[in-house]
Write a protein that holds these residues in place. Structure first.
Motif, PDB file in Angstrom:
ATOM      1  N   LEU A   2     -12.799  10.293   8.771  1.00  7.62           N
ATOM      2  CA  LEU A   2     -11.707   9.326   8.843  1.00  7.62           C
ATOM      3  C   LEU A   2     -11.570   8.551   7.537  1.00  7.62           C
ATOM      4  N   GLY A   3     -12.704   8.225   6.933  1.00  9.03           N
ATOM      5  CA  GLY A   3     -12.681   7.514   5.665  1.00  9.03           C
ATOM      6  C   GLY A   3     -12.004   8.319   4.572  1.00  9.03           C
ATOM      7  N   ARG A   4     -12.317   9.609   4.535  1.00  5.26           N
ATOM      8  CA  ARG A   4     -11.685  10.494   3.534  1.00  5.26           C
ATOM      9  C   ARG A   4     -10.182  10.588   3.762  1.00  5.26           C
ATOM     10  N   THR A  49      -3.822   1.584  12.796  1.00  8.85           N
ATOM     11  CA  THR A  49      -4.802   2.199  13.697  1.00  8.85           C
ATOM     12  C   THR A  49      -5.819   3.023  12.930  1.00  8.85           C
ATOM     13  N   LEU A  50      -5.357   3.772  11.941  1.00 11.32           N
ATOM     14  CA  LEU A  50      -6.258   4.594  11.141  1.00 11.32           C
ATOM     15  C   LEU A  50      -7.251   3.724  10.374  1.00 11.32           C
ATOM     16  N   ALA A  51      -6.770   2.635   9.792  1.00 15.46           N
ATOM     17  CA  ALA A  51      -7.655   1.726   9.065  1.00 15.46           C
ATOM     18  C   ALA A  51      -8.706   1.137   9.997  1.00 15.46           C
ATOM     19  N   TYR A  52      -8.278   0.753  11.196  1.00 12.68           N
ATOM     20  CA  TYR A  52      -9.216   0.213  12.188  1.00 12.68           C
ATOM     21  C   TYR A  52     -10.271   1.251  12.570  1.00 12.68           C
ATOM     22  N   LEU A  53      -9.836   2.475  12.797  1.00 13.46           N
ATOM     23  CA  LEU A  53     -10.769   3.533  13.191  1.00 13.46           C
ATOM     24  C   LEU A  53     -11.796   3.803  12.095  1.00 13.46           C
ATOM     25  N   VAL A  54     -11.358   3.795  10.845  1.00 19.22           N
ATOM     26  CA  VAL A  54     -12.282   3.994   9.723  1.00 19.22           C
ATOM     27  C   VAL A  54     -13.370   2.926   9.747  1.00 19.22           C
ATOM     28  N   ASP A  55     -12.961   1.675   9.892  1.00 20.32           N
ATOM     29  CA  ASP A  55     -13.920   0.568   9.861  1.00 20.32           C
ATOM     30  C   ASP A  55     -14.841   0.573  11.072  1.00 20.32           C
ATOM     31  N   ILE A  56     -14.266   0.777  12.251  1.00 23.14           N
ATOM     32  CA  ILE A  56     -15.064   0.640  13.466  1.00 23.14           C
ATOM     33  C   ILE A  56     -16.031   1.809  13.620  1.00 23.14           C
ATOM     34  N   PHE A  57     -15.637   3.010  13.220  1.00 28.16           N
ATOM     35  CA  PHE A  57     -16.566   4.138  13.294  1.00 28.16           C
ATOM     36  C   PHE A  57     -17.681   4.001  12.261  1.00 28.16           C
ATOM     37  N   GLU A  58     -17.379   3.346  11.165  1.00 29.32           N
ATOM     38  CA  GLU A  58     -18.409   3.103  10.163  1.00 29.32           C
ATOM     39  C   GLU A  58     -19.518   2.220  10.737  1.00 29.32           C
ATOM     40  N   VAL A  59     -19.137   1.156  11.441  1.00 32.25           N
ATOM     41  CA  VAL A  59     -20.156   0.264  12.014  1.00 32.25           C
ATOM     42  C   VAL A  59     -20.830   0.906  13.220  1.00 32.25           C
ATOM     43  N   LEU A  60     -20.087   1.694  13.989  1.00 26.54           N
ATOM     44  CA  LEU A  60     -20.700   2.390  15.128  1.00 26.54           C
ATOM     45  C   LEU A  60     -21.730   3.410  14.662  1.00 26.54           C
ATOM     46  N   ASN A  61     -21.422   4.097  13.579  1.00 30.96           N
ATOM     47  CA  ASN A  61     -22.385   5.045  13.014  1.00 30.96           C
ATOM     48  C   ASN A  61     -23.634   4.320  12.531  1.00 30.96           C
ATOM     49  N   ASN A 121       5.514   9.930  11.259  1.00 29.22           N
ATOM     50  CA  ASN A 121       4.505   9.299  12.121  1.00 29.22           C
ATOM     51  C   ASN A 121       3.288   8.851  11.316  1.00 29.22           C
ATOM     52  N   PHE A 122       2.887   9.678  10.376  1.00 34.48           N
ATOM     53  CA  PHE A 122       1.722   9.357   9.559  1.00 34.48           C
ATOM     54  C   PHE A 122       1.973   8.132   8.689  1.00 34.48           C
ATOM     55  N   GLN A 123       3.195   7.997   8.200  1.00 32.16           N
ATOM     56  CA  GLN A 123       3.552   6.904   7.316  1.00 32.16           C
ATOM     57  C   GLN A 123       3.891   5.615   8.060  1.00 32.16           C
ATOM     58  N   SER A 124       4.014   5.694   9.374  1.00 32.22           N
ATOM     59  CA  SER A 124       4.407   4.508  10.139  1.00 32.22           C
ATOM     60  C   SER A 124       3.340   3.428  10.053  1.00 32.22           C
ATOM     61  N   ARG A 156      -4.593   9.085   2.002  1.00 28.88           N
ATOM     62  CA  ARG A 156      -3.394   8.986   2.832  1.00 28.88           C
ATOM     63  C   ARG A 156      -2.106   9.226   2.038  1.00 28.88           C
ATOM     64  N   GLU A 157      -2.086   8.796   0.784  1.00 31.54           N
ATOM     65  CA  GLU A 157      -0.875   9.039  -0.018  1.00 31.54           C
ATOM     66  C   GLU A 157      -0.715  10.527  -0.316  1.00 31.54           C
ATOM     67  N   GLU A 158      -1.843  11.184  -0.633  1.00 33.93           N
ATOM     68  CA  GLU A 158      -1.794  12.627  -0.909  1.00 33.93           C
ATOM     69  C   GLU A 158      -1.430  13.412   0.351  1.00 33.93           C
ATOM     70  N   VAL A 159      -1.935  12.940   1.490  1.00 36.11           N
ATOM     71  CA  VAL A 159      -1.613  13.611   2.760  1.00 36.11           C
ATOM     72  C   VAL A 159      -0.123  13.488   3.051  1.00 36.11           C
ATOM     73  N   ALA A 160       0.422  12.314   2.794  1.00 30.43           N
ATOM     74  CA  ALA A 160       1.864  12.115   3.023  1.00 30.43           C
ATOM     75  C   ALA A 160       2.686  13.036   2.121  1.00 30.43           C
ATOM     76  N   ILE A 161       2.266  13.173   0.871  1.00 30.17           N
ATOM     77  CA  ILE A 161       2.966  14.077  -0.053  1.00 30.17           C
ATOM     78  C   ILE A 161       2.871  15.517   0.438  1.00 30.17           C
ATOM     79  N   PHE A 162       1.681  15.901   0.911  1.00 35.54           N
ATOM     80  CA  PHE A 162       1.490  17.271   1.404  1.00 35.54           C
ATOM     81  C   PHE A 162       2.381  17.541   2.611  1.00 35.54           C
ATOM     82  N   LEU A 163       2.440  16.601   3.566  1.00 34.01           N
ATOM     83  CA  LEU A 163       3.269  16.790   4.758  1.00 34.01           C
ATOM     84  C   LEU A 163       4.742  16.887   4.377  1.00 34.01           C
TER      85      LEU A 163
END
Length: 226
Positions: free
Chosen positions: A2-4, A36-48, A27-30, A9-16
């Motif tokens: 998720l962190g990667r 939500t993605l930023a939250y998931l990155v942070d929360i999974f980091e602390v859960l790990n 949807n990705f750019q919304s 995210r900008e490169e992914v948007a260009i690719f899509l």
């Protein structure tokens, strides 16, 4: 992972966009997805991080209990901060997180997993440090033995130098009732770490030497072969 994804995210948007995936791109750019993605990155980091703290052969159920209680206390802190518009606890989310519901839901899920976590704190108090407890903190049937232990100056010095398992194991012959209660808790499996280690080791070696491979004690191979 998720962190990667968040970092790229900008490169992914260009690719899509280059792949003409308009729906995915939009949807990705919304804003909602990015939050939500930023939250998931942070929360999974602390859960790990919490998960890693609970691994290892020297960890007991009391240590697990302390780690979980500390994390749940952090959740309360994060929720309080977010309600005040402070997202400092979330490195990637920053000020984008305007709603504390995600943190509240996570706290509720931990309470569902560990419904009696606060009760255990008092029940295990004498195990953590019998010399800072009162006689009323232990069961009636071990109170007299507890007092003998509490006023044993040699045992008090040993407690400073030993881990919990070693201390209670040493004094099992001297104070069998209270030591037995302590060791029953300390020998419980606090997580599936050892089981997972066993399966991983079994897959790696696929022999009958599983116990030797799992043990933290280096075996004397020559004697075993003999």
């Amino acid at each position: 992972m998720l962190g990667r994804l968040y970092e790229l995210r900008e490169e992914v948007a260009i690719f899509l966009d280059s792949q003409q995936k308009a729906d995915f791109h939009d949807n990705f750019q919304s804003e909602g997805f990015q939050i939500t993605l930023a939250y998931l990155v942070d929360i999974f980091e602390v859960l790990n991080a919490v998960n890693l703290k609970q691994q290892g052969k020297s960890i007991n159920i009391i240590t697990h209990h302390d780690i979980i209680r500390a994390f749940m206390a952090k959740l309360d802190l994060w929720k309080c901060r977010v309600q005040q518009g402070n997202a400092a606890s979330f490195r990637n989310l920053d000020s984008a997180l305007a709603d504390s519901k995600l943190v509240s839901d996570l706290k509720a899920e931990f309470i569902r997993y560990f419904p009696d976590i606060d009760d255990k704190r008092e029940a295990w108090k004498f195990i953590r440090n019998p010399f800072q407890c009162e006689v009323t903190d232990v069961a009636d049937e071990v109170q007299e033995e507890f007092l003998e232990l509490k006023f044993n100056s040699t045992a008090k010095e040993d407690f400073k130098d030993m881990d919990l398992e070693t201390f209670w194991g040493k004094y099992l012959p001297v104070y069998p009732l209270i030591s037995h209660q302590a060791l029953r808790i300390l020998t419980m499996f606090g997580s599936t770490y050892l089981c997972e280690t066993a399966f991983s080791t079994l897959v790696a070696i696929k022999t009958k030497d599983l116990r030797c491979a799992l043990s933290s004690i280096r075996p004397c191979i020559q004697h075993l072969v003999a």
